[in-house]
Structure formats: C-alpha cells, structure tokens
Write a protein that holds these residues in place. Structure first.
Motif, short mmCIF file in Angstrom:
data_model
loop_
_atom_site.label_atom_id
_atom_site.label_comp_id
_atom_site.label_asym_id
_atom_site.label_seq_id
_atom_site.Cartn_x
_atom_site.Cartn_y
_atom_site.Cartn_z
N SER A 29 -7.49 -10.59 11.14
CA SER A 29 -6.45 -11.31 10.37
C SER A 29 -5.06 -10.75 10.60
CB SER A 29 -6.79 -11.24 8.89
OG SER A 29 -6.80 -9.88 8.46
N GLY A 30 -4.98 -9.55 11.20
CA GLY A 30 -3.69 -8.90 11.39
C GLY A 30 -3.38 -7.87 10.34
N HIS A 31 -4.19 -7.80 9.27
CA HIS A 31 -3.99 -6.78 8.24
C HIS A 31 -4.48 -5.44 8.76
CE1 HIS A 31 -3.11 -10.19 5.90
NE2 HIS A 31 -4.33 -10.45 5.43
N CYS A 32 -3.80 -4.37 8.34
CA CYS A 32 -4.15 -3.01 8.77
C CYS A 32 -4.65 -2.20 7.58
CB CYS A 32 -2.93 -2.31 9.38
SG CYS A 32 -2.27 -3.17 10.84
N TYR A 33 -5.67 -1.40 7.84
CA TYR A 33 -6.26 -0.59 6.79
C TYR A 33 -6.37 0.85 7.29
CZ TYR A 33 -7.52 -5.21 5.08
OH TYR A 33 -7.47 -6.49 4.67
N PHE A 34 -6.06 1.81 6.42
CA PHE A 34 -6.11 3.22 6.79
C PHE A 34 -6.05 4.06 5.52
CE2 PHE A 34 -1.78 1.70 6.87
CZ PHE A 34 -1.05 2.66 6.22
N SER A 51 3.97 -7.39 6.78
CA SER A 51 4.66 -6.10 6.89
C SER A 51 4.34 -5.41 8.21
CB SER A 51 4.26 -5.19 5.72
OG SER A 51 4.62 -5.78 4.48
N ALA A 52 3.06 -5.56 8.68
CA ALA A 52 2.66 -4.91 9.94
C ALA A 52 3.46 -5.46 11.11
CB ALA A 52 1.17 -5.09 10.18
N ASP A 53 3.77 -6.77 11.10
CA ASP A 53 4.50 -7.37 12.22
C ASP A 53 5.94 -6.86 12.30
OD1 ASP A 53 2.29 -8.80 12.93
OD2 ASP A 53 2.91 -10.66 11.92
N GLN A 54 6.44 -6.27 11.22
CA GLN A 54 7.81 -5.78 11.21
C GLN A 54 7.92 -4.31 11.67
OE1 GLN A 54 9.28 -6.48 7.24
NE2 GLN A 54 9.14 -8.72 7.38
N LEU A 55 6.80 -3.66 11.94
CA LEU A 55 6.83 -2.26 12.38
C LEU A 55 7.41 -2.15 13.78
CD1 LEU A 55 3.36 -0.93 11.16
CD2 LEU A 55 5.58 -0.69 10.03
N LEU A 82 -2.97 1.80 -2.04
CA LEU A 82 -1.52 1.64 -1.91
C LEU A 82 -1.26 0.42 -1.03
CD1 LEU A 82 1.39 2.73 -2.34
CD2 LEU A 82 1.08 4.04 -0.23
N ILE A 83 -0.58 -0.56 -1.61
CA ILE A 83 -0.18 -1.74 -0.83
C ILE A 83 1.16 -1.39 -0.18
CG2 ILE A 83 0.28 -4.20 -0.85
CD1 ILE A 83 -2.55 -3.40 -1.67
N VAL A 84 1.13 -1.19 1.15
CA VAL A 84 2.28 -0.68 1.87
C VAL A 84 3.22 -1.84 2.23
CG1 VAL A 84 3.06 0.58 3.91
CG2 VAL A 84 0.92 1.23 2.78
N ASP A 85 4.48 -1.68 1.85
CA ASP A 85 5.49 -2.67 2.22
C ASP A 85 6.22 -2.27 3.50
OD1 ASP A 85 4.95 -4.29 0.02
OD2 ASP A 85 6.25 -3.07 -1.27
N SER A 86 6.43 -0.96 3.68
CA SER A 86 7.10 -0.48 4.89
C SER A 86 6.52 0.88 5.27
CB SER A 86 8.61 -0.37 4.67
OG SER A 86 8.91 0.59 3.67
N LEU A 87 6.61 1.16 6.58
CA LEU A 87 6.00 2.39 7.10
C LEU A 87 6.91 2.94 8.18
CD1 LEU A 87 3.27 3.90 6.63
CD2 LEU A 87 2.43 2.77 8.69
#
Length: 408
Positions: A29-34, A51-55, A82-87
């Motif tokens: 789906s494009g979602h990242c988990y860690f 959010s992952a596409d903006q990294l 933790l729902i990550v908005d930016s990394l």
C-alpha cells in the motif's frame, strides 16, 4: 481504548522521538512500518504513504532518526504506536557505527582486497550450501540448482543464521566444509546464504570471527545474504557477492541451456577441424600420387639402375683381382732374396748370443780353480757368517762335488 488514545493525544501530542530504526518494511500500500529504539526501550511506528512519499532519503535499519508525530493506540492489539508525520536522519546508529568501525579495521588488514578474490569453477562437480535447514533461502537455492544443474550434487552444512548462537554455528559449519573438502574434495564452491531482514537479523554475518573464517576458505565462497540493498561484512570478504540467495546459486551454476549451446558450438568447430584435416590429407595424397606416378615405371627404372650397378661392381671386382694378382707376383719374386737376408741376419745374431753366453758359463769359472759352496739344501754360501762349526757343506769343483765339514 479510544479514551486512552484521546488522553495521550491531549497530554503529549505532538511529540518528537529520537531513536534507531529497526525492522523497517514497506507494504504494498506504500505505508511503512518500523520500530524506534534506544537503550531503554522501543516504540512501534507507522509512516503512512502520504508522509512516506515526502521523504528525501530512504530509511534503513540501524539509522538514527528524529520522528515527529502523534501517539496513538492501535485498537485491535492495544499497542502504543507513533503515527509519524515527518522523519529526518539524526545519525547512523550504534550498530551501523560498529559495522563501519569493524569494516575499516578488516579492510586495513587486507581481508577485502580484490587480489584475494578467486574465480568460480566453470563447472563445479559439487556445491556446498551453508544456511539454516528451515530457511526459505535454502529452498530457493536448491530449486535454482535443480533447475540449472540437476546432475551436480549439493551438500548442506546446517547452521543457525540469526541469534546469539548463529556466528559460532556458522563458523563450525564452514570449518566442517573445509575439512571435508581437504579430505575428499567435496564442495568445489561454497554458498553462504540467508534471506533478508533487519540490521539486527543480519548481524551474525558481521561477526569478526565469521569474517575471518570465510577468509580462510580453501574454495571460492559466494555470499548471498539478504536482499540486493543489504550489505554485510561477509559480502566483502567472500570471493563473490550475490544480491540474493537465488542469484548466488545462479552465479555458480550456469544454466544447462548455456552449457548445451557451448557444447554445440564446440562440436561444430570440431567437425570443421576434422573435415578440414581430411581435406588437407587428401590433397597431400594426391600430390604424392602424382610424384609417384605408375608403379611399373618406377620398378622398371629401378631394375635398370640395379643392372648398371651390377655391371659396375663386376668390373670393379675384376680390376681389384688383377691388381692383387700383380702385386702377389711381385712379392713372390722378392721373397727368396728377402728370406735369405733375414736368415743370415738371424744366424749372425744367434752366434753373437752363443759367444756371450759362453763367457758367462760357470763351468769356465770352475776350470780356473774356483769352487762353488752350497749347504745341504743347495743354497749358495757366499759369507763365513753363513756357516758354523760342524756344519756339512758341499763344494762343486770343475770335475765333481765334495762333501765337507766346517771345523771352525
């Protein structure tokens, strides 16, 4: 659960968490988990596709990052996440820094030098595989080898590929392969493989003892650990790195179709060489036949040559006989004169020898009044010291012998 989530959101959100990435994965789906962890604990994280596409970087295990997001509770399991908005990157991480330090030290020792790399055998007679018996990597490798080289035996050296006991078991499996290779020639090439995973999952293949054990291998080693983007120190020390376990199998076992094509090409070249050789020898035979001509003509010429040689031989023998006869007659005419001269010379020499011998005759000495004394055994007595009173001696005179006794 919803009330707990609302309480967390009201009290803490938004939050910034700094930690080391572990178990990073990206779903279809494009979602990242860690997970983000430090020395005191860890928290599960979800980075959704938007959010992952903006990294502007590719997150990886072992990397230290700072995550900005909201704490939430995942209802089905009741887990805090933790729902990550930016990394953003914040460092390399303790494991990765340890990896870099060990890599630099081993590289300085020359363990990764290209000059140490050995080529793989073109057609190995047996292939060894070091991995876990339950690993998917083993199934992938065996499937690839059966498809490409079903006639080549495959030897498995089992060992754990993850966990605290994995480095020791991997080293033991490698040493077993080395010993069997030295005694029986088993496994002309060795595959060290396992599937992908996090930096922690693959950490056994960064163990210093394992790296040095791989460097001691008497046969070429292909390392296929993890996926294409995964790198371990075992990859650097191996003779060849493969991006996946399946690729490792394919690198050491060229497809059967390739070998069949090579054999067909060699067969064609061999046929051309044989036919060319036959043509060359046929041409040479034709040339020799032209030089030889008809055998009857050669036989006739040889007979004529033989007849001529026979005539020459007879003439030479007749001339030699005539010369020998003439010389013999000359010698016969000279023989009486030479014989008389030789007889005269020998007669004169004999007379001279008789005269000289006569002067030396002992009898002549006795005739002049001398006596020849001997003891009873016939030994000559020439000194007084050879006698003693009462001894019997013999005296030889000109006309006979006397028996005498010594008085004093």
């Amino acid at each position: 659960m919803r009330a707990i989530a609302d309480t967390l959101a009201a009290r803490f959100n938004p939050v910034t968490v700094r930690g080391e990435i572990s178990g990073f994965s990206r779903a279809a789906s494009g979602h990242c988990y860690f997970s983000l962890k430090d020395d005191t604990g860890q928290v599960r994280c979800a980075l959704f596709r938007r959010s992952a596409d903006q990294l502007d970087f590719a997150p990886r295990d072992g990397q230290v990052v700072e995550a900005l997001g909201k704490l939430d509770v995942y209802g089905p399991r009741g887990d805090l996440q933790l729902i990550v908005d930016s990394l953003k990157p914040a460092g390399q991480g303790a494991l990765f820094e340890q990896f870099l330090r060990l890599k630099a030290r081993l590289e300085a020792e020359g363990l990764f030098d290209a000059a140490r790399k050995r080529p793989l055998p073109a057609q190995p007679r047996s292939i060894g595989v070091v991995t876990s018996l339950g690993a998917a990597a083993l199934r992938d490798v065996v499937t690839a080898l059966r498809r490409r080289v079903p006639h080549v035996p495959v030897v498995i050296y089992p060992a754990a590929v993850q966990g605290a006991q994995a480095p020791a078991e991997l080293c033991a499996a490698l040493q077993s392969a080395y010993r069997r290779h030295a005694t029986t020639g088993e496994s002309e090439v060795l595959l060290l493989v396992r599937g992908g995973g996090s930096l922690e999952d693959l950490w056994s293949f960064n163990d210093e003892t394992l790296v040095r054990t791989v460097a001691q291998s008497p046969m070429p080693v292909v390392c296929g650990v993890g996926h294409e983007t995964d790198f371990t120190l075992a990859d650097f020390v191996a003779d060849l790195r493969a991006p996946t376990p399946t690729a490792a199998a394919e690198l050491c076992a060229p497809a059967r179709e390739v070998r069949v094509g090579e054999l067909a090409y060699l067969q064609e070249r061999l046929s051309e060489a044989v036919l060319g050789g036959i043509d060359q020898r046929a041409q040479r035979l034709d040339r020799l036949g032209q030089r030889l001509g008809r055998p009857s003509v050669r036989v006739h010429d040889s007979r004529q040559q033989l007849t001529g040689l026979q005539h020459r031989l007879r003439g030479a023998l007749l001339l030699a006989a005539q010369r020998a006869d003439s010389r013999l007659q000359g010698l016969q005419s000279l023989m009486p004169q030479a014989l008389r001269r030789a007889v005269a010379q020998h007669t004169q020499r004999l007379q001279r020898c008789e005269s000289a011998l006569g002067h030396l005759d002992p009898q002549l000495v006795l005739e002049r009044g001398y006596t020849y004394l001997t003891d009873t055994q016939g030994l000559a007595i020439t000194r007084c010291s050879q006698t003693q009173p009462g001894q019997s001696v013999r005296a030889r005179l000109a006309d006979g012998e006397l028996e005498l006794t010594v008085n004093r």
